[in-house]
Design an enzyme around this catalytic site. Sequence first.
Site, PDB file in Angstrom:
ATOM      1  N   CYS A  86       7.202   0.807   2.344  1.00  0.00           N
ATOM      2  CA  CYS A  86       5.765   0.813   2.593  1.00  0.00           C
ATOM      3  C   CYS A  86       5.061  -0.266   1.773  1.00  0.00           C
ATOM      4  O   CYS A  86       5.243  -1.442   2.027  1.00  0.00           O
ATOM      5  CB  CYS A  86       5.204   2.214   2.351  1.00  0.00           C
ATOM      6  SG  CYS A  86       3.586   2.479   3.097  1.00  0.00           S
ATOM      7  N   HIS A 203       8.993   6.142   5.331  1.00  0.00           N
ATOM      8  CA  HIS A 203       9.334   6.652   3.993  1.00  0.00           C
ATOM      9  C   HIS A 203      10.606   7.507   4.007  1.00  0.00           C
ATOM     10  O   HIS A 203      10.518   8.720   4.192  1.00  0.00           O
ATOM     11  CB  HIS A 203       8.185   7.513   3.467  1.00  0.00           C
ATOM     12  CG  HIS A 203       6.985   6.742   3.045  1.00  0.00           C
ATOM     13  ND1 HIS A 203       6.832   6.223   1.777  1.00  0.00           N
ATOM     14  CD2 HIS A 203       5.876   6.379   3.728  1.00  0.00           C
ATOM     15  CE1 HIS A 203       5.675   5.593   1.691  1.00  0.00           C
ATOM     16  NE2 HIS A 203       5.073   5.673   2.859  1.00  0.00           N
ATOM     17  N   GLU A 205      12.272   8.374   1.486  1.00  0.00           N
ATOM     18  CA  GLU A 205      12.256   9.251   0.297  1.00  0.00           C
ATOM     19  C   GLU A 205      11.421  10.510   0.527  1.00  0.00           C
ATOM     20  O   GLU A 205      11.445  11.427  -0.284  1.00  0.00           O
ATOM     21  CB  GLU A 205      11.766   8.461  -0.930  1.00  0.00           C
ATOM     22  CG  GLU A 205      10.266   8.348  -1.119  1.00  0.00           C
ATOM     23  CD  GLU A 205       9.568   7.397  -0.153  1.00  0.00           C
ATOM     24  OE1 GLU A 205      10.192   6.969   0.835  1.00  0.00           O
ATOM     25  OE2 GLU A 205       8.386   7.096  -0.393  1.00  0.00           O
TER      26      GLU A 205
END
Lengths: 230, 85
Positions: A86, A203, A205
């Site tokens: 990002c 994302h 994560e």
Amino acid sequence: MKFGIVTFPGSNCDYDAYRAVVDSLGEAAVYLWHKNHDLQGSDVVILPGGFSYGDYLRAGAIARFSPVMHEVAEHARRGGPVLGICNGFQIACEAGLLPGALLRNESLRFVSAPIAVRVENANTLFTSGYADGQRIVLPIAHGDGRFTADDATLDEIEGSGRIVFRYVDDAGEATAAGNPNGSSRNIAGIINDGGNVIGMMPHPERALDRLLGSDDGLALFESMLARVAA
Amino acid sequence: MTVFRVGVHITPRRGLLDPQGKAVEGALHSLGFPGVSDVHVGRYVVIETRAADAGAAADSVRGMCERLLANPVTEDFEIETAAPT
């Protein structure tokens, strides 16, 4: 294996990245303060999401001159893995670690939603745990995610298999309907020529537990672990 | 050395989609300015810098644009004549 997670002023996914490495992978992670010229012996560097320097001027434009970025660039030059997520992708582009730029979403809206992406190249350091063509769901949360580059650059990265993820629709096709931000050629993530620096708007994560919607991001971290440790 | 004030216009590169310009254009149409077309939104940066002369001040600002103020992939810039403050 040690992951170094850079904290810029305005980073807000550094903790998520830390938890991903420590809790989900069971590996070591350290925060790297952006003002320090020190990667603390990290094997992998993560440039996390957020709004470094308030996105002033352009997203990532000022973070790219943070002191630690000198060491990150050196690490990348030596072939060390760098994962830009990002805002981290935006910073990597601004720093010249990756080609192109991320511009304001075509809709002018901030988009925060789980979206589908297709793995376009499963033969990378970051994607070997996926299959080519696999459709996965990851969250996005950005206002400036429209990947842009000139046609020659787009042809080059496409021709050399460096488009790693593409936004796709429900049918798994890279259509305008499946493109959340107007990104050129539905690009969601790319990798550098050396295969060691990846930038992606989604994302991984934040997609490590089905309880939270998806664990499709786990394979990305496991891929790194398998390849870097080998 | 003199202090010069230098303005620089930074605009999205022509040919690239500029959704912000398009949105402003649409708003101007609905406000009753039907003749409006090709609107682009950029930014204007004003810098005061010490330099030997106006040329040196402009050269210095050009370097700032190339390294930080403008993105070479997506933006163009135009430097105004440097004026002593």
